[in-house]
Design an enzyme around this catalytic site. Sequence first.
Site, PDB file in Angstrom:
ATOM      1  N   TYR A   1      -0.784   8.272  -2.068  1.00 27.29           N
ATOM      2  CA  TYR A   1      -0.852   8.157  -3.522  1.00 27.29           C
ATOM      3  C   TYR A   1      -1.979   9.008  -4.117  1.00 27.29           C
ATOM      4  O   TYR A   1      -1.929   9.387  -5.282  1.00 27.29           O
ATOM      5  CB  TYR A   1      -1.110   6.702  -3.931  1.00 27.29           C
ATOM      6  CG  TYR A   1       0.089   5.782  -3.907  1.00 27.29           C
ATOM      7  CD1 TYR A   1       1.359   6.218  -3.539  1.00 27.29           C
ATOM      8  CD2 TYR A   1      -0.057   4.449  -4.269  1.00 27.29           C
ATOM      9  CE1 TYR A   1       2.438   5.357  -3.519  1.00 27.29           C
ATOM     10  CE2 TYR A   1       1.019   3.572  -4.260  1.00 27.29           C
ATOM     11  CZ  TYR A   1       2.262   4.024  -3.885  1.00 27.29           C
ATOM     12  OH  TYR A   1       3.324   3.164  -3.870  1.00 27.29           O
ATOM     13  N   GLY A   2      -3.024   9.232  -3.329  1.00 24.65           N
ATOM     14  CA  GLY A   2      -4.259   9.792  -3.879  1.00 24.65           C
ATOM     15  C   GLY A   2      -4.125  11.138  -4.560  1.00 24.65           C
ATOM     16  O   GLY A   2      -4.916  11.475  -5.432  1.00 24.65           O
TER      17      GLY A   2
ATOM     18  N   ASP B   1       0.872  -1.170   0.000  1.00 23.03           N
ATOM     19  CA  ASP B   1       0.000   0.000   0.000  1.00 23.03           C
ATOM     20  C   ASP B   1       0.911   1.221   0.000  1.00 23.03           C
ATOM     21  O   ASP B   1       2.133   1.110   0.198  1.00 23.03           O
ATOM     22  CB  ASP B   1      -0.903  -0.010   1.241  1.00 23.03           C
ATOM     23  CG  ASP B   1      -1.859   1.180   1.304  1.00 23.03           C
ATOM     24  OD1 ASP B   1      -2.245   1.687   0.235  1.00 23.03           O
ATOM     25  OD2 ASP B   1      -2.195   1.622   2.416  1.00 23.03           O
ATOM     26  N   SER B   2       0.322   2.382  -0.184  1.00 21.06           N
ATOM     27  CA  SER B   2       1.104   3.607  -0.092  1.00 21.06           C
ATOM     28  C   SER B   2       1.604   3.839   1.328  1.00 21.06           C
ATOM     29  O   SER B   2       2.554   4.586   1.536  1.00 21.06           O
ATOM     30  CB  SER B   2       0.267   4.811  -0.541  1.00 21.06           C
ATOM     31  OG  SER B   2      -0.843   4.991   0.326  1.00 21.06           O
TER      32      SER B   2
ATOM     33  N   CYS C   1     -10.935   3.425   0.516  1.00 20.87           N
ATOM     34  CA  CYS C   1      -9.493   3.535   0.731  1.00 20.87           C
ATOM     35  C   CYS C   1      -9.163   2.623   1.895  1.00 20.87           C
ATOM     36  O   CYS C   1      -9.876   2.628   2.909  1.00 20.87           O
ATOM     37  CB  CYS C   1      -9.101   4.979   1.046  1.00 20.87           C
ATOM     38  SG  CYS C   1      -7.364   5.192   1.546  1.00 20.87           S
ATOM     39  N   THR C   2      -8.095   1.847   1.776  1.00 27.50           N
ATOM     40  CA  THR C   2      -7.801   0.875   2.827  1.00 27.50           C
ATOM     41  C   THR C   2      -7.377   1.532   4.135  1.00 27.50           C
ATOM     42  O   THR C   2      -7.359   0.872   5.179  1.00 27.50           O
ATOM     43  CB  THR C   2      -6.722  -0.121   2.366  1.00 27.50           C
ATOM     44  OG1 THR C   2      -5.565   0.595   1.899  1.00 27.50           O
ATOM     45  CG2 THR C   2      -7.256  -1.022   1.256  1.00 27.50           C
ATOM     46  N   HIS C   3      -7.028   2.816   4.118  1.00 23.63           N
ATOM     47  CA  HIS C   3      -6.753   3.525   5.365  1.00 23.63           C
ATOM     48  C   HIS C   3      -8.030   3.746   6.184  1.00 23.63           C
ATOM     49  O   HIS C   3      -7.976   3.786   7.421  1.00 23.63           O
ATOM     50  CB  HIS C   3      -6.120   4.891   5.081  1.00 23.63           C
ATOM     51  CG  HIS C   3      -4.679   4.854   4.712  1.00 23.63           C
ATOM     52  ND1 HIS C   3      -4.250   4.459   3.470  1.00 23.63           N
ATOM     53  CD2 HIS C   3      -3.557   5.162   5.427  1.00 23.63           C
ATOM     54  CE1 HIS C   3      -2.922   4.549   3.421  1.00 23.63           C
ATOM     55  NE2 HIS C   3      -2.482   4.961   4.589  1.00 23.63           N
TER      56      HIS C   3
ATOM     57  N   CYS D   1      -4.346  -1.335  -1.906  1.00 25.42           N
ATOM     58  CA  CYS D   1      -4.502   0.113  -2.066  1.00 25.42           C
ATOM     59  C   CYS D   1      -5.495   0.354  -3.194  1.00 25.42           C
ATOM     60  O   CYS D   1      -5.272  -0.087  -4.325  1.00 25.42           O
ATOM     61  CB  CYS D   1      -3.151   0.736  -2.402  1.00 25.42           C
ATOM     62  SG  CYS D   1      -3.209   2.497  -2.806  1.00 25.42           S
ATOM     63  N   ASN D   2      -6.590   1.018  -2.897  1.00 26.58           N
ATOM     64  CA  ASN D   2      -7.593   1.298  -3.920  1.00 26.58           C
ATOM     65  C   ASN D   2      -7.031   2.162  -5.042  1.00 26.58           C
ATOM     66  O   ASN D   2      -7.301   1.922  -6.218  1.00 26.58           O
ATOM     67  CB  ASN D   2      -8.795   2.000  -3.286  1.00 26.58           C
ATOM     68  CG  ASN D   2      -9.675   1.069  -2.482  1.00 26.58           C
ATOM     69  OD1 ASN D   2     -10.627   0.491  -2.984  1.00 26.58           O
ATOM     70  ND2 ASN D   2      -9.351   0.919  -1.207  1.00 26.58           N
ATOM     71  N   THR D   3      -6.251   3.177  -4.679  1.00 24.00           N
ATOM     72  CA  THR D   3      -5.713   4.074  -5.698  1.00 24.00           C
ATOM     73  C   THR D   3      -4.775   3.338  -6.646  1.00 24.00           C
ATOM     74  O   THR D   3      -4.879   3.461  -7.869  1.00 24.00           O
ATOM     75  CB  THR D   3      -4.990   5.263  -5.037  1.00 24.00           C
ATOM     76  OG1 THR D   3      -5.911   5.978  -4.210  1.00 24.00           O
ATOM     77  CG2 THR D   3      -4.426   6.197  -6.081  1.00 24.00           C
TER      78      THR D   3
ATOM     79  N   GLU E   1      -1.862   7.654   8.929  1.00 24.67           N
ATOM     80  CA  GLU E   1      -0.419   7.480   8.889  1.00 24.67           C
ATOM     81  C   GLU E   1       0.241   8.022  10.159  1.00 24.67           C
ATOM     82  O   GLU E   1       1.272   7.508  10.597  1.00 24.67           O
ATOM     83  CB  GLU E   1       0.167   8.192   7.665  1.00 24.67           C
ATOM     84  CG  GLU E   1      -0.143   7.513   6.349  1.00 24.67           C
ATOM     85  CD  GLU E   1       0.550   6.169   6.200  1.00 24.67           C
ATOM     86  OE1 GLU E   1       1.774   6.099   6.416  1.00 24.67           O
ATOM     87  OE2 GLU E   1      -0.140   5.188   5.902  1.00 24.67           O
TER      88      GLU E   1
END
Length: 268
Positions: free
Chosen positions: A38-39, A6-7, A179-181, A69-71, A147
């Site tokens: 990344y978004g 992921d980012s 978004c996985t976050h 990561c969706n993005t 983050e």
Amino acid sequence: MIAMFDSGLGGLSIWRAVSKALPDWPITYLADQAYAPYGSRSRAEITRRTLQAGHFLEQQGAKLLVVACNTATTVAVKALRRELAIPIVGVEPAIKPAAAASRNGRIGVLATPATLASDRVRSLIEQHADGVAVLSQPGTGWVERVEAGDLDSAHTRKVVSEALAPLLRERVDHIVLGCTHYPFLEPLIRELAGDGVTLDDPAHAIARRVRSLLADQAAPGRLPRYRFITTSPDACDMAAHLPAMIGAAYPVESHPLEQTPPSQPHRL
């Protein structure tokens, strides 16, 4: 081993589901924190980093790669599948199940700007949300709060409330966490959205897909059970957040994608 990236730390929401579904499989997790989030980056930059991460993890011995990561999935998974020789599981917003389950025909999609602007999201809406009003909303600042490990401060409450407000005004009954976050903010989202709103997170569906793809393979032995890598030079920062996010402490390696091999692990 299973690899995922992921980012940043958001893909750990997928890690939790996959590690529970396949407890005997070793998992290597790569967080591209040097380039998070990344978004807000260009498609070219997202694609470049996704390919670098994919090639690196394949070289580490991955039998399957989860793009957690969706993005990265919406922008670059096709390029990744062209270049890698291993199965790849992407993550996409759970628009289909949310639209099917909506009681009032109004759902919200929370995601990064890059995900919301992607052809894949437009296709999902066209294919699976016929007759359902889909309201898209960027989770501005959400990735940064996760983050930082800041899941419930006054500032986090403010940025989450501001993003939810337009969706709640429109009386959506499902909110897709695109978004996985975002699942790490789920307790706060639930508190602010109320009991009448269902949150749709694809993590368990991803875990089922991974398990089905590996059903005919035995988990490899003699490998570290769980390995965590960050592209940030400060591995201690990621290590400090792991206990709160996945319930256990692990060493974290620092490895810029442009360099090999990884450095020695950093422990708390």
